[in-house]
Design an enzyme around this catalytic site. Structure first.
Site, short mmCIF file in Angstrom:
data_model
loop_
_atom_site.label_atom_id
_atom_site.label_comp_id
_atom_site.label_asym_id
_atom_site.label_seq_id
_atom_site.Cartn_x
_atom_site.Cartn_y
_atom_site.Cartn_z
CG HIS A 1 -11.98 -38.16 26.03
ND1 HIS A 1 -13.32 -37.89 26.11
CD2 HIS A 1 -11.45 -37.70 27.19
CE1 HIS A 1 -13.60 -37.28 27.26
NE2 HIS A 1 -12.48 -37.17 27.93
CE1 TYR B 1 -14.55 -27.02 35.21
CE2 TYR B 1 -14.38 -27.11 32.82
CZ TYR B 1 -14.51 -27.76 34.04
OH TYR B 1 -14.58 -29.11 34.08
N GLY B 2 -11.29 -25.14 34.46
CA GLY B 2 -10.29 -26.13 34.07
C GLY B 2 -10.25 -26.51 32.59
CG ASN C 1 -17.95 -30.30 35.40
OD1 ASN C 1 -17.50 -31.44 35.35
ND2 ASN C 1 -17.42 -29.30 34.70
NE ARG D 1 -14.92 -30.74 28.35
CZ ARG D 1 -15.88 -31.27 27.63
NH1 ARG D 1 -16.23 -30.73 26.47
NH2 ARG D 1 -16.51 -32.34 28.04
CG ASP E 1 -9.52 -36.96 30.60
OD1 ASP E 1 -10.62 -37.44 30.32
OD2 ASP E 1 -9.23 -35.77 30.38
CB CYS F 1 -19.17 -41.65 31.05
SG CYS F 1 -20.45 -40.70 30.25
N GLY G 1 -16.15 -51.34 41.07
CA GLY G 1 -15.20 -52.45 41.16
C GLY G 1 -15.68 -53.70 40.43
CG ASP G 2 -19.10 -55.74 41.58
OD1 ASP G 2 -18.37 -56.68 41.95
OD2 ASP G 2 -19.88 -55.13 42.34
CG ASN H 1 -15.51 -43.76 39.40
OD1 ASN H 1 -14.78 -43.08 40.13
ND2 ASN H 1 -16.79 -43.52 39.27
CE LYS I 1 -10.38 -33.91 28.35
NZ LYS I 1 -11.59 -34.10 29.09
CB SER J 1 -16.65 -35.33 29.95
OG SER J 1 -15.73 -34.95 28.97
NE ARG K 1 -14.60 -31.95 36.10
CZ ARG K 1 -14.51 -32.84 35.13
NH1 ARG K 1 -13.50 -33.67 35.07
NH2 ARG K 1 -15.45 -32.93 34.22
#
Ligand code: SAT
Ligand code: MN
Length: 590
Positions: free
Chosen positions: A226, A197-198, A369, A69, A277, A250, A497-498, A254, A206, A248, A371
């Site tokens: 967001h 770009y996306g 970046n 971006r 997102d 971060c 996961g933790d 996950n 966005k 973004s 994707r």
């Protein structure tokens, strides 16, 4: 096709401006998409990957100067500068329409103009909104068909309504000096030129679902955020939902589809992903804050995604996925990225398309970046509520940034207004998701700094007002920081996961099941209440990252004051009070 007059008139105007050789309406059928994939393979725009190992998957490379971006070339074009506020780039709509139309004029020459009707949110949900994107890129069509609900049923849902968002994308010649991502919230219009770009060109994401939608949300009484959305099922079968805002790259993807540690799985806990997102938050008929994910797919960061960090995302990318700017393994026609495994391919092309050997090259093979674009339904833990038109009820809101120090692992705000304050004082290290320096701490309120489509001072006030409407049904608000480091710069908390262990504490706090330590910034866990079973961390180390260092907070406070000054009279009085209260509490404790 549609008979909607406002749509047809706009398309006809744009056709005159852009001068395409032909116009193709995207109908959402697999047949039509397959034709386009074949065509894009012929021209080299995309590359078909190994059908056995990665069925239905493709690779795309963007231009080298077009990988993220571009915040300094992103504009909010409201009638007055004040409406865009102190944190957005502003230009007057008249000036920008002229500039952009001059750039885009005749740029579809000899090309096809693709017309993409799409719905953000389940078609027919009262919370969903419709957009139409024009583009000259098949890559954009194919990505939009994964990321949003595209097809003729969108025209049916729209009918004769004039309530839809106009989106014009023109690749032009990818001239970075003439690249503009512009939003005209008052006209519900987006124009993006000279990029492919996306984040700059998938206009439903966005541009619409955050910048235009946040503006509409302010007018209509809801929030476009967001945020990821996840559900946690406990052993009794009850599901509680959490929405969490992080900048973004971060870890939203996950966190949104994490697999809980083994012992929780044994006890019957499960995590469901609703979104990774963006969340649209409305006050539901039941008075609860309810969230829908306006998207229909994931546009996730590839590097670092692996069997340990995010097994569900990895599985999600195994079919019907478009990879952008990753390594192309020429031996078996598959893909690779840094952090996937310890076996980089020996015979490969890097993200720029140049020969690359992961064993000998010290250059990164995938762009940081890079994707994957994957359908949400590929995700093994996609929520059964994913398409629920009424959304899911939110019990907790989490804000979180990437901070090496200062912010403890987790703390809970005192009430809604204090929680809004906690969101507004978020700071985070910059990442490769936007062009610019990486690793610089900057203020990023609610992770919305690059995405708020109007004056952020008014946005803060809107948050305060939503809390007033929610009353005692307002979710609890928390702040987390997975990124505290030790003296050698290593992350202390294992993350991934933790992080479930922290979510467990958060939900217990929402149900008032456990006590906590009151500190000047909010309630921090007693170390014994974060379950460390099976981890390498002892309680002493945990205490280190739960610590609230008053000296660092004194510095933070000065920083917040300076940031708040930007907003002048637009800063809500409630937040001024919160800032004073924090200062007084800190003074008392030093
Ligand atoms: O590039 S996107 O804006 O779509 C992803 C992100 O930066 O969050
Ligand atoms: Mn994002």
């Amino acid at each position: 096709m549609t008979k909607n007059k406002s749509v047809l008139k706009w398309i006809s105007n744009m056709k005159n401006l852009l001068n395409p050789a032909q116009v193709l309406f995207i109908d959402g059928t697999e047949e039509q998409l397959e034709k386009l994939r074949k065509e894009a393979c012929k021209t080299g725009e995309i590359i078909k990957l190994n059908e056995e190992k990665l069925p239905g998957c493709y690779l795309h490379r963007t231009a080298i100067n077009d990988v993220a971006r571009v915040e300094d070339r992103t504009f909010i074009c409201t009638s007055t500068r004040h409406e865009a506020g102190p944190t957005n780039n502003w230009r007057s709509p008249n000036e920008m329409y002229k500039l952009l139309y001059d750039i885009a004029r005749n740029s579809y020459n000899n090309k096809t103009m693709y017309v993409i009707p799409y719905s953000m949110g389940p078609i027919g949900s009262p919370f969903s909104k419709i957009g139409v994107e024009l583009t000259d890129s098949i890559y954009v069509v194919l990505n939009m068909a994964i990321m949003t609900r595209v097809g003729d049923n969108v025209w049916s849902a729209l009918g004769e309504s004039e309530d839809w968002v106009r989106g014009l994308h023109a690749k032009c010649n990818l001239d970075a000096e003439k690249r503009y991502i512009c939003h005209f919230p008052q006209d519900k219009t987006i124009i993006s030129v000279n990029s492919a770009y996306g984040g700059n060109v998938l206009l439903g994401k966005k541009c619409f679902a955050l910048r235009i939608a946040s503006y509409l949300g302010k007018k209509e009484g809801w929030l476009a955020e967001h945020m990821l959305i996840l559900g946690i099922k406990n052993p009794k079968g009850e599901v509680k939902y959490i929405a969490a805002a992080f900048p973004s790259a971060c870890g939203k993807t996950n966190l949104s589809m994490l697999i809980p540690p083994k012992e929780y799985l044994k006890r019957g806990y499960e995590v469901y992903c609703v979104g990774d997102d963006i969340a649209w938050l409305h006050i539901g008929k039941d008075g609860m804050l309810r969230a829908i994910n306006p998207e229909n797919g994931f546009f996730g960061v590839a590097p670092g995604t692996n069997e340990k960090s995010n097994p569900n995302a990895l599985k999600t990318t195994k079919s019907k996925t478009i990879f952008t700017n990753v390594v192309h393994n020429l031996d078996d026609n598959t893909v690779w990225w840094e952090g996937l495994d310890k076996n980089p391919p020996e015979n490969a092309l890097d993200w720029k398309g140049t020969p690359w050997n992961g064993k000998t090259s010290d250059q990164k093979g995938a762009h940081p970046n890079s994707r994957f674009t994957s359908p949400a339904q590929n995700c093994p833990c996609i929520s059964p509520e994913f398409d629920n038109p009424a959304g899911v009820p939110i019990s907790a809101i989490i804000f979180g940034g990437r901070r090496a120090n200062t912010m403890p692992l987790v703390y809970q705000a005192k009430d809604w207004n204090n929680g809004v304050f906690v969101g507004t004082i978020m700071s985070s290290e910059t990442t490769a998701a936007a062009v610019g320096k990486v690793g610089v701490v900057r203020h990023d309120p609610m992770a919305m700094l690059p995405f708020c489509g109007y004056n952020m001072g008014e946005y803060f006030e809107h948050w305060i007002n939503i809390g007033k409407k929610l009353g005692d049904k307002a979710p609890q608000i928390f702040n987390v920081n997975w990124f505290r480091t030790d003296e050698f710069g290593n992350f202390i908390w294992p993350g991934f996961g933790d992080n479930f262990r922290v979510l467990e504490w958060i939900l217990k706090r929402c149900e008032s099941k456990i006590a906590a330590q009151e500190t000047p910034i909010g309630a921090v866990p007693n170390a014994k209440d974060i379950n460390l079973a099976g981890l390498d961390i002892n309680e002493d180390l945990l205490k280190k990252i739960l610590d609230v260092d008053f000296k660092l907070w004194a510095t933070e406070l000065e920083d917040i004051k300076a940031f708040y000054k930007k907003f002048g009279d637009d800063l809500p009085i409630e937040l001024k009070k919160e800032l004073n209260n924090l200062e007084n509490r800190l003074i008392k404790s030093i």
